[in-house]
Motif scaffolding. Structure first.
Motif, mmCIF file in Angstrom:
data_model
loop_
_atom_site.group_PDB
_atom_site.id
_atom_site.type_symbol
_atom_site.label_atom_id
_atom_site.label_comp_id
_atom_site.label_asym_id
_atom_site.label_seq_id
_atom_site.Cartn_x
_atom_site.Cartn_y
_atom_site.Cartn_z
ATOM 1 N N TYR A 198 0.881 -1.160 0.000
ATOM 2 C CA TYR A 198 0.000 0.000 0.000
ATOM 3 C C TYR A 198 0.920 1.212 0.000
ATOM 4 O O TYR A 198 1.713 1.387 0.917
ATOM 5 N N SER A 199 0.842 2.040 -1.030
ATOM 6 C CA SER A 199 1.785 3.158 -1.139
ATOM 7 C C SER A 199 1.113 4.342 -1.809
ATOM 8 O O SER A 199 -0.032 4.266 -2.262
ATOM 9 N N ASP A 200 1.844 5.445 -1.870
ATOM 10 C CA ASP A 200 1.349 6.632 -2.550
ATOM 11 C C ASP A 200 2.522 7.360 -3.181
ATOM 12 O O ASP A 200 3.674 7.095 -2.857
ATOM 13 N N SER A 201 2.222 8.271 -4.097
ATOM 14 C CA SER A 201 3.270 9.046 -4.744
ATOM 15 C C SER A 201 2.666 10.279 -5.381
ATOM 16 O O SER A 201 1.443 10.362 -5.577
ATOM 17 N N ILE A 202 3.524 11.239 -5.687
ATOM 18 C CA ILE A 202 3.104 12.455 -6.373
ATOM 19 C C ILE A 202 3.718 12.440 -7.762
ATOM 20 O O ILE A 202 4.943 12.358 -7.913
ATOM 21 N N GLU A 203 2.858 12.466 -8.770
ATOM 22 C CA GLU A 203 3.297 12.465 -10.162
ATOM 23 C C GLU A 203 2.869 13.794 -10.776
ATOM 24 O O GLU A 203 1.684 14.009 -11.029
ATOM 25 N N GLY A 204 3.828 14.694 -10.986
ATOM 26 C CA GLY A 204 3.484 16.026 -11.474
ATOM 27 C C GLY A 204 2.640 16.749 -10.452
ATOM 28 O O GLY A 204 3.063 16.988 -9.332
ATOM 29 N N MET A 205 1.401 17.083 -10.823
ATOM 30 C CA MET A 205 0.477 17.745 -9.908
ATOM 31 C C MET A 205 -0.617 16.797 -9.429
ATOM 32 O O MET A 205 -1.656 17.229 -8.942
ATOM 33 N N SER A 206 -0.377 15.497 -9.581
ATOM 34 C CA SER A 206 -1.380 14.508 -9.177
ATOM 35 C C SER A 206 -0.867 13.654 -8.019
ATOM 36 O O SER A 206 0.314 13.312 -7.961
ATOM 37 N N TYR A 207 -1.799 13.324 -7.138
ATOM 38 C CA TYR A 207 -1.479 12.480 -5.985
ATOM 39 C C TYR A 207 -2.159 11.135 -6.188
ATOM 40 O O TYR A 207 -3.374 11.063 -6.385
ATOM 41 N N TRP A 208 -1.385 10.040 -6.164
ATOM 42 C CA TRP A 208 -1.896 8.703 -6.438
ATOM 43 C C TRP A 208 -1.751 7.805 -5.213
ATOM 44 O O TRP A 208 -0.723 7.820 -4.536
ATOM 45 N N ILE A 209 -2.786 7.008 -4.989
ATOM 46 C CA ILE A 209 -2.766 5.990 -3.932
ATOM 47 C C ILE A 209 -2.815 4.628 -4.613
ATOM 48 O O ILE A 209 -3.645 4.403 -5.504
ATOM 49 N N ARG A 210 -1.924 3.698 -4.200
ATOM 50 C CA ARG A 210 -1.827 2.404 -4.874
ATOM 51 C C ARG A 210 -1.961 1.257 -3.890
ATOM 52 O O ARG A 210 -1.543 1.358 -2.735
#
Length: 492
Positions: A198-210
């Motif tokens: 379970y992780s998250d990251s910031i790609e450009g101006m988007s916040y993603w939860i995986r």
């Protein structure tokens, strides 16, 4: 009448292998052995069911008892909370048979409030419909990767943020197209090795939860992984700020940690950890209750925190001192504390400074007392007669120390007279005059005679102007005159 029906059914009723009840309204008229074993002895039908499902049971039985339907099948939870499938049918004369058929099946009908989500007459089970509709509305990505790296599924509106069309990656090998060292490559390899992520990251101006989950066969071997990623951009700005704040806090001399109710450490960061001999993240996953089982102060603080109290405490660890701000976090409904957060600050330098300051103040106080003793010596000129020559100004602190020392000397020496000589006092104010009066009155209360000598004209004028009553005091122009007075009195 219902009893006659039961007797007529005889062994057929008792011999039924499924739990079977014969009811009239809410009253259980009879139940077979299987029902007794499964549900216990019952007199009320509705009492056998969870309170939230009793209306379903009541409606189903009323429908068959009233002739609206010949048979009604429904799902309802028992009082123990287990979901079961039931069938009810009429036996005539208002009687109803209720049979437990087995575990409840997943619901496939569409409740009316959810109808707006659907296309008319959509022949898909409820769960599949809801998952599909939600997936279509949110910016997410769903993918599956085989053990050898082959991409089996690549779907979702979220792919557009990466310039990828749904299905475009299917058949490609993820271990070849994901660059070595990238987050996607690392997480894929870890998940294929059996780790649930379970992780998250910031790609450009988007916040993603995986979320990545391994899929295993009947033998327990991993055959593939399934991943889901959701773009949660509504809170992007807050997320950026939170991550920036965490990075900043990591550089400060603080130890920031979080712990779940079972004792599992969920966060451990901050530059202050090195003062405890720890590295950031080293405690994550460990049970802090077990790790600090010998620390009664830690156990007591955690008990307070998980009872819902927010507080600040200070503890000592080896040679360091720490100030902990402990914040409890409750579950969604506010019923219980599920996690606590703590910000620990190393206050060793402050504690040491405070200790040195207190020692310094104590030294100053002792020196001040010594100075008062030197400037206000208590001299026994002969047995039973004490002389106190005062020099300089008289304030509250000096008067208190002088009074304490003087009374001690009067009692220990069993003195009969005390001469307070003011020859060295140039000026007095109202407060100083009152202090002198209090000293003389206290001396007389312990049984000694109090005399004042050496009052200068300026001091006398000030006392008169201030209205200080000295007429009741024995006053003499000089110390010698006061001594002669005492000598004369003794000769007589």
């Amino acid at each position: 009448m219902i009893g006659d029906i039961h007797r007529h059914l005889g062994g057929v009723f008792e011999g039924c292998p499924d739990p079977l009840l014969l009811v009239e309204g809410d009253v259980v008229v009879a139940q077979n052995e299987a029902a007794r074993a499964e549900l216990g002895e019952a007199s009320s039908l509705l009492a056998l069911f969870d309170a939230a499902d009793r209306s379903v049971v009541s409606s189903a039985c009323a429908a068959v008892a009233g002739g609206q339907s010949t048979k009604s099948t429904f799902s309802a939870r028992s009082a123990a909370g287990t979901a079961k499938r039931w069938t009810a049918w009429s036996v005539g004369n208002g009687g109803v048979c209720v049979r437990m058929d087995g575990p409840a099946e997943p619901r496939t009908d569409i409740p009316a409030p959810l109808a707006p989500l659907l296309t008319k007459d959509e022949p898909v089970p409820l769960r599949s419909v809801l998952l599909g509709k939600i997936f279509d509305r949110f910016e997410g990505i769903l993918w599956a990767i085989a053990k050898d790296g082959t991409i089996l599924v690549s779907e979702g509106k979220g792919l557009a943020h990466f310039g990828i069309a749904p299905g475009a990656l299917v058949g490609m090998n993820a271990l070849q197209i994901y660059p070595p060292g990238s987050t996607a490559r690392e997480e894929t390899e870890r998940a294929l090795a059996g780790e649930e992520l379970y992780s998250d990251s910031i790609e450009g101006m988007s916040y993603w939860i995986r979320r990545l989950t391994p899929v295993r066969d009947a033998a327990g071997d991993i055959t593939s992984i399934v991943g889901f990623s959701l773009r949660a951009n509504e809170n992007t700005e807050e997320t950026f700020q939170a991550k920036a704040l965490i990075r900043a806090l990591s550089e400060l001399p603080l130890a920031i940690w979080a712990m779940d109710a079972d004792g599992t450490c969920k966060m451990s960061l901050g530059n202050g950890l090195k003062d405890l001999g720890l590295k950031p993240g080293e405690l994550v996953g460990k049970n802090l209750y077990e790790l600090y089982s010998g620390r009664e102060d830690f156990q007591a603080d955690m008990k307070r925190a998980f009872s819902g109290e927010q507080f600040v405490s200070e503890i000592s660890h080896v040679t360091s001192h720490w100030r902990n701000t402990i914040i409890p976090v409750r579950d969604t409904f506010g019923d219980r504390v599920v996690r606590i957060y703590s910000v620990a600050e190393n206050v060793t330098d402050r504690v040491e400074y405070q200790r040195r300051l207190e020692e310094h103040l104590a030294l100053i106080q002792s020196q001040k007392q010594a100075i008062v003793g030197l400037s206000s010596p208590i001299i026994e000129v002969w047995q039973g007669v004490l002389v106190v020559p005062l020099i300089g100004s008289i304030d509250q602190a000096r008067a208190s120390i002088l009074l304490e020392r003087l009374l001690t000397e009067v009692v220990s020496r069993q003195s009969s007279a005390v001469i307070l000589d003011l020859t060295g006092v140039d000026t007095v104010d109202a407060e100083a005059a009152q202090h002198l009066s209090n000293v003389m009155r206290s001396v007389e209360l312990v049984g000694a005679t109090g005399l004042l000598s050496g009052i200068r004209p300026s001091v006398a004028k000030t006392m008169v102007d201030l209205g200080v009553d000295m007429q009741s005091r024995r006053t003499y122009p000089t110390l010698a005159e006061a001594l002669r007075k005492l000598i004369g009195a003794r000769k007589r």
